[in-house]
Design an enzyme around this catalytic site. Sequence first.
Site, PDB file in Angstrom:
ATOM      1  N   HIS A 363      43.729  45.763  30.908  1.00  0.00           N
ATOM      2  CA  HIS A 363      42.594  45.375  31.753  1.00  0.00           C
ATOM      3  C   HIS A 363      41.231  45.697  31.161  1.00  0.00           C
ATOM      4  O   HIS A 363      40.252  45.801  31.896  1.00  0.00           O
ATOM      5  CB  HIS A 363      42.664  46.083  33.107  1.00  0.00           C
ATOM      6  CG  HIS A 363      43.802  45.669  33.969  1.00  0.00           C
ATOM      7  ND1 HIS A 363      43.711  44.674  34.917  1.00  0.00           N
ATOM      8  CD2 HIS A 363      45.071  46.114  34.029  1.00  0.00           C
ATOM      9  CE1 HIS A 363      44.878  44.540  35.532  1.00  0.00           C
ATOM     10  NE2 HIS A 363      45.717  45.403  35.006  1.00  0.00           N
ATOM     11  N   LYS A 554      29.798  45.551  42.380  1.00  0.00           N
ATOM     12  CA  LYS A 554      30.830  45.928  41.415  1.00  0.00           C
ATOM     13  C   LYS A 554      30.550  47.364  41.016  1.00  0.00           C
ATOM     14  O   LYS A 554      29.498  47.905  41.371  1.00  0.00           O
ATOM     15  CB  LYS A 554      30.777  45.033  40.174  1.00  0.00           C
ATOM     16  CG  LYS A 554      29.367  44.853  39.608  1.00  0.00           C
ATOM     17  CD  LYS A 554      29.301  43.806  38.515  1.00  0.00           C
ATOM     18  CE  LYS A 554      29.321  42.370  38.984  1.00  0.00           C
ATOM     19  NZ  LYS A 554      30.551  41.641  38.775  1.00  0.00           N
ATOM     20  N   ARG A 555      31.472  48.008  40.291  1.00  0.00           N
ATOM     21  CA  ARG A 555      31.186  49.363  39.847  1.00  0.00           C
ATOM     22  C   ARG A 555      29.916  49.374  39.006  1.00  0.00           C
ATOM     23  O   ARG A 555      29.557  48.384  38.368  1.00  0.00           O
ATOM     24  CB  ARG A 555      32.373  49.913  39.040  1.00  0.00           C
ATOM     25  CG  ARG A 555      33.499  50.387  39.914  1.00  0.00           C
ATOM     26  CD  ARG A 555      33.074  51.499  40.843  1.00  0.00           C
ATOM     27  NE  ARG A 555      32.908  52.745  40.148  1.00  0.00           N
ATOM     28  CZ  ARG A 555      33.794  53.732  40.115  1.00  0.00           C
ATOM     29  NH1 ARG A 555      34.932  53.612  40.786  1.00  0.00           N
ATOM     30  NH2 ARG A 555      33.577  54.832  39.443  1.00  0.00           N
ATOM     31  N   LYS A 560      28.194  46.115  32.649  1.00  0.00           N
ATOM     32  CA  LYS A 560      28.044  45.106  33.701  1.00  0.00           C
ATOM     33  C   LYS A 560      26.577  44.715  33.901  1.00  0.00           C
ATOM     34  O   LYS A 560      26.265  43.710  34.501  1.00  0.00           O
ATOM     35  CB  LYS A 560      28.635  45.613  35.017  1.00  0.00           C
ATOM     36  CG  LYS A 560      30.158  45.831  34.961  1.00  0.00           C
ATOM     37  CD  LYS A 560      30.681  46.355  36.282  1.00  0.00           C
ATOM     38  CE  LYS A 560      32.145  46.745  36.273  1.00  0.00           C
ATOM     39  NZ  LYS A 560      33.065  45.586  36.387  1.00  0.00           N
ATOM     40  N   THR A 664      36.967  39.867  39.371  1.00  0.00           N
ATOM     41  CA  THR A 664      37.662  39.182  40.455  1.00  0.00           C
ATOM     42  C   THR A 664      36.693  38.941  41.601  1.00  0.00           C
ATOM     43  O   THR A 664      36.880  38.014  42.392  1.00  0.00           O
ATOM     44  CB  THR A 664      38.876  40.004  40.960  1.00  0.00           C
ATOM     45  OG1 THR A 664      38.471  41.364  41.097  1.00  0.00           O
ATOM     46  CG2 THR A 664      40.039  39.915  39.997  1.00  0.00           C
ATOM     47  N   LYS A 668      36.035  35.643  44.248  1.00  0.00           N
ATOM     48  CA  LYS A 668      35.862  35.719  45.705  1.00  0.00           C
ATOM     49  C   LYS A 668      34.566  35.019  46.133  1.00  0.00           C
ATOM     50  O   LYS A 668      34.530  34.301  47.140  1.00  0.00           O
ATOM     51  CB  LYS A 668      35.841  37.185  46.169  1.00  0.00           C
ATOM     52  CG  LYS A 668      37.162  37.898  45.961  1.00  0.00           C
ATOM     53  CD  LYS A 668      37.054  39.419  46.085  1.00  0.00           C
ATOM     54  CE  LYS A 668      38.269  40.076  45.435  1.00  0.00           C
ATOM     55  NZ  LYS A 668      38.109  41.521  45.202  1.00  0.00           N
TER      56      LYS A 668
HETATM   57  C1  NBG Z   1      39.199  45.956  35.304  1.00  0.00           C
HETATM   58  C2  NBG Z   1      38.260  45.028  34.554  1.00  0.00           C
HETATM   59  C3  NBG Z   1      37.913  43.808  35.387  1.00  0.00           C
HETATM   60  C4  NBG Z   1      39.191  43.141  35.877  1.00  0.00           C
HETATM   61  C5  NBG Z   1      40.046  44.157  36.593  1.00  0.00           C
HETATM   62  C6  NBG Z   1      41.358  43.563  37.052  1.00  0.00           C
HETATM   63  C7  NBG Z   1      39.759  48.269  34.670  1.00  0.00           C
HETATM   64  C8  NBG Z   1      40.276  49.160  33.600  1.00  0.00           C
HETATM   65  N1  NBG Z   1      39.649  46.974  34.375  1.00  0.00           N
HETATM   66  O1  NBG Z   1      37.189  42.904  34.598  1.00  0.00           O
HETATM   67  O2  NBG Z   1      37.103  45.732  34.196  1.00  0.00           O
HETATM   68  O3  NBG Z   1      38.885  42.082  36.735  1.00  0.00           O
HETATM   69  O4  NBG Z   1      40.350  45.239  35.743  1.00  0.00           O
HETATM   70  O5  NBG Z   1      42.045  43.000  35.995  1.00  0.00           O
HETATM   71  O6  NBG Z   1      39.474  48.733  35.748  1.00  0.00           O
END
Ligand code: NBG
Length: 823
Positions: A363, A554-555, A560, A664, A668
């Site tokens: 991920h 988002k985080r 980002k 994701t 949405k």
């Molecule tokens: C996160 C990514 C996102 C991705 C999500 C689900 C981690 C390690 N990765 O871009 O930063 O959408 O995983 O796949 O949290």
Amino acid sequence: MNPNTPPVAAPEITVESFTRAFLRELNFGQGVDLDRASANDKYLALSRAVRHYLTTRWLETLRNQYRDQAKVVAYLSAEFLLGPQLENALLASKLDEVARESLANLGLDLDEIRAVEVEPGLGNGGLGRLAACFIDSLATLNVPSIGYGIRYEYGIFKQTFVDGKQVETPDNWLRLGSPWEIPHPENAVEVAFGGRTEAVEGADGARRWIPDWRVTALPYNYMVPGYHNGRVNTLRLWSAKATHEFDLQIFNAGDYAEAVRARTFAENISKVLYPEDSTPQGKELRLQQQYFFVAASLRDFLENVLPDGYDLTKLPDRITWQLNDTHPVIAVPELMRLLIDEKGWTWDDAWAVTQKCFAYTCHTLLPEALEVWSVDLLGRLLPRHLEIIYRINEEFLEVVREAYPGDELRVRRMSIVAEQPERAIRMAHLATVAGFKVNGVAELHSQLLAEKVLHDFAELWPEKFTNVTNGVTPRRFVRMANPGLSGLITEAIGDGWVTDLSQLSRLEPLAEDPEFRRRFREVKGANKRRLAEVLAARDGLEIAGDAMVDAMVKRLHEYKRQSLKLLHIVSMYEGVKSGRTPLASITPRTFVFGAKAAPGYVRAKETIALINAVGRTINEDASLEGRLKVVFPPNYNVTLAEVLIPAADLSEQISLAGKEASGTGNMKFALNGALTIGTDDGANVEIRQLVGDDNFFLFGMTEPEAADLQAKGYDPGAYYESDPELKAALDLLASGAFTGGDKGGAVASLFASLTERDRFMALADFRSYVDAQAKVEEAYQDHEEWSRKAILNVARTGFFSSDRSIQDYLDRIWRAEPVTQNH
Ligand code: NBG
């Protein structure tokens, strides 16, 4: 009892039956009558009443599963960011209308009761939420599956702002009880740690592990209902308990303080979710958590799910363990250990089976986010596993040497054991060696995984590598979160889209229908009013009535680029204040941020403080006549996402190309009719391809361009000097205009980091970003055209259903089949 005794039938789906079930739970379960019931009493009784309906189907699902012995998918994940459960359970079991009516008859309001629910925040962000979407889709697609994870006593921290700065407080989500979990102490298993190993005479590979401490893993089951299909799958989350023997010995010896200490030590394992996202903290407790939950899960599956005497050589036909990132990868040596040391298998037989049981999803693309465990720590905590990893590595490196004779550099690069800066185990390499498939989570990400991050492996085993683009569940994120839009869609094309999101394409012609567009706008407007109400009640925040809602949630992470968004806002403000931009030319906009920063991530926390400072200045500046607003509701979570996303007009997906694995949230937003302003990164690439260039605001460098610039030597100072608007914005920030004259602290730190290093090249993309924002402004003026684009976004993004992702995994990775329930 006759083993064929069917479970008690569920109550009927009628208002009368439901009311009876509710009142019975209120009276007998909570011990109160309706007049005296607290909000929480009502919530618990309502949830338990709903549970009655699900339980019968759950038991039936389990009976069928046991009977059919079909292949199971076990999703191993350290995080499941579930969000509130009640509404989803009502919807899945067709009880939503019945419950509403039943409660109304009693003078109660379903929405008021729902508002009491505290969501289980057992995840950090996208990765944990993806796991939650996936188990929803697995159930809806009728796939026998089980989710395995950790029942953290405290989930992701609660975020508050004090003087605009993030303050974390514990998320005590279990304080008032959770009606959705059922503990099963009789199925508890023990998990061992520490100690040493010793030789076993005459065994091929087997050794004896003599651990020095143990904890009990207590399973809590959660129901995962499929949508209207009668299936209810299981999510099993493990909670750590001190073992009794251990406890009692110390206790009997009279050392009460030590007994308590030992208990606390053991139970700390499931105490709190690590609030990290993308960058792992090399903490011992985290490795303990990882081993704890996978050891318990593997044992649970082998002992409780498989029938007695099952022939384990057939294991790959019965299960795929899907490794959600590297957190569960210690399961690989654990299965080897079970087969060799406990079942007496030879090494080769064990390896042959193990290699067919695991698949790995990566991920990330950030090298620093790939988990690594020091040999020292791993050897201390799991000495037997370290030995097994060493042997896996030895045999693997032989394969590499055979394929590339004399290429020792490659051998060193690929080794599971890193030698520098300290000896350490690279979990992504272990997962790639052991897994029969490795997938990324969006086209671009999978491509970059194979070309860069895991390049050597993809060269050796090209067939192992594949892509499964992420998806989100349409039940929660459209049907539930956006009832207005759902109604409109269903009226137009029927309700088949809820389980087959590709049907949204049938909305396409309606984008040309002025009446449909008007109603679409009406829904958006109502969703904005709902957002305004929620923000006012939740946080006392005010947003401008019908202004454009521009959302970045988002985080908080440098890659980002929330700081780029901030620069844009500052630049707009600077434009008005300096007279460069006439106020009247500005489209009224509310910028909405939602983001938590990892508690130890200083730069991220500074960015939050600055966003709040800029927000306060802009919101208080009467000369703007309320045309610009910046709101940053604290503690962004699934509950808030469900209100915010349907209200958004513009979705900010502005990471540096090549850094966001997928995203994701981007899906949405598009599905709820927001237009994206975004870079060519992660799943943005696929979103843009599907919605078309005219319906997406693209900006910024591509991944190869960014890599190129980096290679040539990137100098952010040159951008600062050469773009007067950028310079003016940065200078205004640096002047302390937003921080009461304070030019030090966060202001100086962000200014320096952007103009000197700018690791994620925000300044390089600034110009094209603000130009794209100007196009957004212009496009938004034309309501008809904007609605047309928004509708096309909805119509063309059905691909991003997690049902489609799961179907992809089934077809190409798991090779498992749906098993239809009897009804
Ligand atoms: C996160 C990514 C996102 C991705 C999500 C689900 C981690 C390690 N990765 O871009 O930063 O959408 O995983 O796949 O949290």
